[in-house]
Motif scaffolding. Structure first.
Motif, PDB file in Angstrom:
ATOM      1  N   VAL A   1       0.833  -1.201   0.000  1.00 16.00           N
ATOM      2  CA  VAL A   1       0.000   0.000   0.000  1.00 16.00           C
ATOM      3  C   VAL A   1       0.865   1.248   0.000  1.00 16.00           C
ATOM      4  N   ARG A   2       1.864   1.254   0.861  1.00 13.53           N
ATOM      5  CA  ARG A   2       2.752   2.418   0.946  1.00 13.53           C
ATOM      6  C   ARG A   2       3.468   2.654  -0.391  1.00 13.53           C
ATOM      7  N   ALA A   3       3.960   1.586  -0.996  1.00 17.37           N
ATOM      8  CA  ALA A   3       4.661   1.721  -2.273  1.00 17.37           C
ATOM      9  C   ALA A   3       3.721   2.250  -3.361  1.00 17.37           C
ATOM     10  N   PHE A   4       2.495   1.764  -3.382  1.00 17.77           N
ATOM     11  CA  PHE A   4       1.523   2.227  -4.382  1.00 17.77           C
ATOM     12  C   PHE A   4       1.240   3.712  -4.208  1.00 17.77           C
ATOM     13  N   LEU A   5       1.014   4.145  -2.970  1.00 16.39           N
ATOM     14  CA  LEU A   5       0.700   5.546  -2.716  1.00 16.39           C
ATOM     15  C   LEU A   5       1.846   6.462  -3.129  1.00 16.39           C
ATOM     16  N   LEU A   6       3.060   6.075  -2.796  1.00 16.15           N
ATOM     17  CA  LEU A   6       4.208   6.905  -3.136  1.00 16.15           C
ATOM     18  C   LEU A   6       4.483   6.918  -4.636  1.00 16.15           C
ATOM     19  N   ARG A   7       4.169   5.813  -5.288  1.00 19.59           N
ATOM     20  CA  ARG A   7       4.412   5.709  -6.731  1.00 19.59           C
ATOM     21  C   ARG A   7       3.343   6.450  -7.537  1.00 19.59           C
ATOM     22  N   HIS A   8       2.135   6.536  -6.981  1.00 20.42           N
ATOM     23  CA  HIS A   8       1.017   7.139  -7.722  1.00 20.42           C
ATOM     24  C   HIS A   8       0.456   8.338  -6.964  1.00 20.42           C
ATOM     25  N   GLY A   9       1.337   9.218  -6.542  1.00 23.41           N
ATOM     26  CA  GLY A   9       0.930  10.389  -5.776  1.00 23.41           C
ATOM     27  C   GLY A   9      -0.070  11.270  -6.500  1.00 23.41           C
ATOM     28  N   ARG A  10       0.132  11.502  -7.786  1.00 20.11           N
ATOM     29  CA  ARG A  10      -0.794  12.347  -8.545  1.00 20.11           C
ATOM     30  C   ARG A  10      -2.199  11.762  -8.580  1.00 20.11           C
ATOM     31  N   LEU A  11      -2.265  10.458  -8.740  1.00 20.28           N
ATOM     32  CA  LEU A  11      -3.567   9.792  -8.745  1.00 20.28           C
ATOM     33  C   LEU A  11      -4.254   9.940  -7.391  1.00 20.28           C
ATOM     34  N   VAL A  12      -3.496   9.771  -6.320  1.00 20.34           N
ATOM     35  CA  VAL A  12      -4.054   9.874  -4.966  1.00 20.34           C
ATOM     36  C   VAL A  12      -4.590  11.283  -4.717  1.00 20.34           C
ATOM     37  N   VAL A  13      -3.791  12.281  -5.064  1.00 21.90           N
ATOM     38  CA  VAL A  13      -4.211  13.673  -4.866  1.00 21.90           C
ATOM     39  C   VAL A  13      -5.424  13.994  -5.743  1.00 21.90           C
ATOM     40  N   SER A  14      -5.404  13.532  -6.980  1.00 27.25           N
ATOM     41  CA  SER A  14      -6.524  13.789  -7.898  1.00 27.25           C
ATOM     42  C   SER A  14      -7.815  13.182  -7.370  1.00 27.25           C
ATOM     43  N   CYS A  15      -7.732  11.954  -6.860  1.00 26.07           N
ATOM     44  CA  CYS A  15      -8.920  11.300  -6.304  1.00 26.07           C
ATOM     45  C   CYS A  15      -9.468  12.081  -5.107  1.00 26.07           C
ATOM     46  N   ALA A  16      -8.564  12.597  -4.276  1.00 22.88           N
ATOM     47  CA  ALA A  16      -8.994  13.363  -3.105  1.00 22.88           C
ATOM     48  C   ALA A  16      -9.680  14.662  -3.527  1.00 22.88           C
ATOM     49  N   VAL A  17      -9.100  15.352  -4.510  1.00 21.61           N
ATOM     50  CA  VAL A  17      -9.691  16.606  -4.991  1.00 21.61           C
ATOM     51  C   VAL A  17     -11.062  16.355  -5.612  1.00 21.61           C
TER      52      VAL A  17
ATOM     53  N   ILE B   1     -10.028  10.403   1.202  1.00 21.85           N
ATOM     54  CA  ILE B   1      -9.363  11.291   2.156  1.00 21.85           C
ATOM     55  C   ILE B   1      -8.380  10.502   3.017  1.00 21.85           C
ATOM     56  N   ILE B   2      -8.761   9.297   3.413  1.00 17.58           N
ATOM     57  CA  ILE B   2      -7.870   8.458   4.221  1.00 17.58           C
ATOM     58  C   ILE B   2      -6.544   8.224   3.509  1.00 17.58           C
ATOM     59  N   PHE B   3      -6.607   7.826   2.249  1.00 15.09           N
ATOM     60  CA  PHE B   3      -5.371   7.487   1.539  1.00 15.09           C
ATOM     61  C   PHE B   3      -4.612   8.728   1.068  1.00 15.09           C
ATOM     62  N   PHE B   4      -5.303   9.842   0.911  1.00 11.94           N
ATOM     63  CA  PHE B   4      -4.585  11.089   0.660  1.00 11.94           C
ATOM     64  C   PHE B   4      -3.742  11.464   1.880  1.00 11.94           C
ATOM     65  N   LEU B   5      -4.340  11.384   3.057  1.00 12.57           N
ATOM     66  CA  LEU B   5      -3.603  11.702   4.279  1.00 12.57           C
ATOM     67  C   LEU B   5      -2.491  10.688   4.541  1.00 12.57           C
ATOM     68  N   PHE B   6      -2.741   9.423   4.211  1.00  8.52           N
ATOM     69  CA  PHE B   6      -1.704   8.399   4.376  1.00  8.52           C
ATOM     70  C   PHE B   6      -0.539   8.677   3.416  1.00  8.52           C
ATOM     71  N   TRP B   7      -0.875   9.095   2.204  1.00  6.84           N
ATOM     72  CA  TRP B   7       0.169   9.473   1.237  1.00  6.84           C
ATOM     73  C   TRP B   7       0.970  10.653   1.763  1.00  6.84           C
ATOM     74  N   LEU B   8       0.283  11.642   2.321  1.00 11.04           N
ATOM     75  CA  LEU B   8       0.955  12.816   2.873  1.00 11.04           C
ATOM     76  C   LEU B   8       1.888  12.413   4.013  1.00 11.04           C
ATOM     77  N   ALA B   9       1.383  11.554   4.910  1.00  8.94           N
ATOM     78  CA  ALA B   9       2.194  11.102   6.040  1.00  8.94           C
ATOM     79  C   ALA B   9       3.364  10.234   5.572  1.00  8.94           C
ATOM     80  N   SER B  10       3.153   9.453   4.516  1.00  8.74           N
ATOM     81  CA  SER B  10       4.228   8.613   3.986  1.00  8.74           C
ATOM     82  C   SER B  10       5.338   9.458   3.384  1.00  8.74           C
ATOM     83  N   HIS B  11       4.975  10.561   2.736  1.00 10.03           N
ATOM     84  CA  HIS B  11       5.992  11.464   2.215  1.00 10.03           C
ATOM     85  C   HIS B  11       6.788  12.095   3.347  1.00 10.03           C
TER      86      HIS B  11
END
Length: 403
Positions: free
Chosen positions: A225-241, A280-290
């Motif tokens: 999960v962590r690797a996916f979020l870091l690899r696809h940051g734009r997708l995660v942010v876009s989904c949150a927006v 929102i959960i995975f956007f925040l997880f992506w943010l925390a992972s960064h």
């Protein structure tokens, strides 16, 4: 996926940041909702409640973190059920009951007979109604009670994560849709069973089962999960927006087009929340992972001590902030000039409530015995950073799972 019974697992720095964000947004949603009366226009009231609606994701985040932390600590281990429940009783049940008593004493008229007081106290403690925010802790207690069974379930289905998540999500949406369009719309007479269902459904763990399952699966497959979020940051942010925009548009259509009551449009148990919250959960997880991207057990991420301190206070803040919030609503907001923008007055009330609540809990953390009121022992100095940052004592991290 499994770990050896005595293997220490790396500390999850992301959880500290997620706990703090959840704590602060819980205070924000309460102050924003309860101060909406200061708006003098319908448009202003609707805008403020649009923010309340967006902040409802904090419930899902809380449940997600609670399950994530517990599964991360205990997955692959043999759980000693009696010992687990004993530790939870001291770590969460004792503070919950103590604060329930404090709230009942505070709000109960002085001339109420003792038998009535104790009866009301017993009912409100069992139902999480001693104060409006205590349902968070009550749901956590319910989860701790069933956790041995939930852990066994996770171990059984861990090899089929997508199937489990899809079934859980479908059940969540079906449950929320039925509740939102029948119970909340008054299409079922609220008598007998339905009376109690309507009154307590938001305080029942079944209303949030998807977020617990999502947290558990994420903990089991954390590296992926962590690797996916870091690899696809734009997708995660876009989904949150997109999720924020869609959720807000849905709210606008409800209140402006269909003229639905704001209370209904901002209900926590609505089908859209099950789609919005995971984004929102995975956007925040992506943010925390960064934030923790290059961290290690010997080299924590920048600002870790500060965020970890706030994280340690989060459970206590859930318990106590209603007292401070009452002060803000009763004395602070009425004294602020009405010429100031509503947004500024709400922001100041939030800052006041958050800072006083956190400061109070920081003080309690350092006082023996009293620290138990916020689910903590007075911390002992670690011999090394590695020892401090390793989950060697599950109780410490599990108690602050969602908080």
């Amino acid at each position: 996926m499994s770990q050896e019974k005595n293997t220490r697992r790396p500390y999850i720095y992301e959880l500290d940041l997620l706990r703090v964000i959840t704590m602060l947004t819980v205070i924000a949603v309460h102050i924003t909702a309860l101060s909406a009366y200061i708006n003098t226009t319908t448009t202003g009231l609707q805008i403020q409640n649009a923010l309340v609606n967006l902040l409802h994701a904090n419930r899902a985040i809380f449940m997600f973190i609670t399950a994530f932390a517990l599964i991360y600590v205990y997955y692959g281990k043999s759980l000693q059920v009696t010992q687990f429940w004993k530790k939870r009783s001291l770590g969460i049940l004792l503070p919950y009951v103590s604060w329930s008593i404090l709230y009942e004493v505070f709000k109960m008229p002085h001339d109420v007979p003792w038998p009535i007081f104790f009866r009301v106290l017993a009912v409100n403690t069992l139902t999480g109604q001693a104060s409006f925010q205590l349902y968070f802790i009550l749901i956590s207690i319910q989860f701790y009670i069933i956790f041995p069974f939930f852990l066994a379930f996770m171990k059984k289905v861990a090899r089929h994560p997508w199937t489990v998540l899809l079934i859980s999500f479908a059940l969540e949406v079906a449950f929320l849709y039925t509740d939102y369009h029948t119970i909340q719309m008054g299409r079922v007479p609220l008598v007998g069973f339905w009376h109690y269902y309507a009154r307590y459904s938001e305080r029942c763990i079944l209303s949030y089962q998807f977020y617990f399952v999502l947290g558990g699966i994420t903990a089991i497959y954390l590296p992926q999960v962590r690797a996916f979020l870091l690899r696809h940051g734009r997708l995660v942010v876009s989904c949150a927006v997109i999720a924020v925009a869609a959720f807000t548009l849905h709210y606008i259509v409800q209140v402006r087009v269909y003229q639905e009551p704001i209370a209904h449009a901002t209900a926590v148990t609505q089908p859209m929340i099950a789609i919005y919250s995971p984004c929102i959960i995975f956007f925040l997880f992506w943010l925390a992972s960064h934030w923790s991207l290059n961290a290690s057990q010997q080299h924590p991420p920048r600002g870790y001590k500060f965020w970890h301190m706030l994280s340690d206070t989060s459970f206590g803040v859930y318990l106590c902030h209603a007292f401070v919030l009452t002060i803000a609503l009763t004395w602070l907001i009425p004294e602020l000039p009405t010429s100031w923008p509503v947004a500024l007055r709400v922001l100041l009330a939030w800052l006041f409530t958050a800072s006083i609540s956190v400061t109070f809990c920081v003080v309690l953390l350092r006082i023996p015995v009293l620290s138990r009121l916020i689910g903590r022992e007075v911390p002992k100095k670690s011999k090394s950073l590695s020892a401090h940052n390793t989950l060697v004592e599950p109780n410490r991290d599990v108690v602050k799972a969602g908080a």
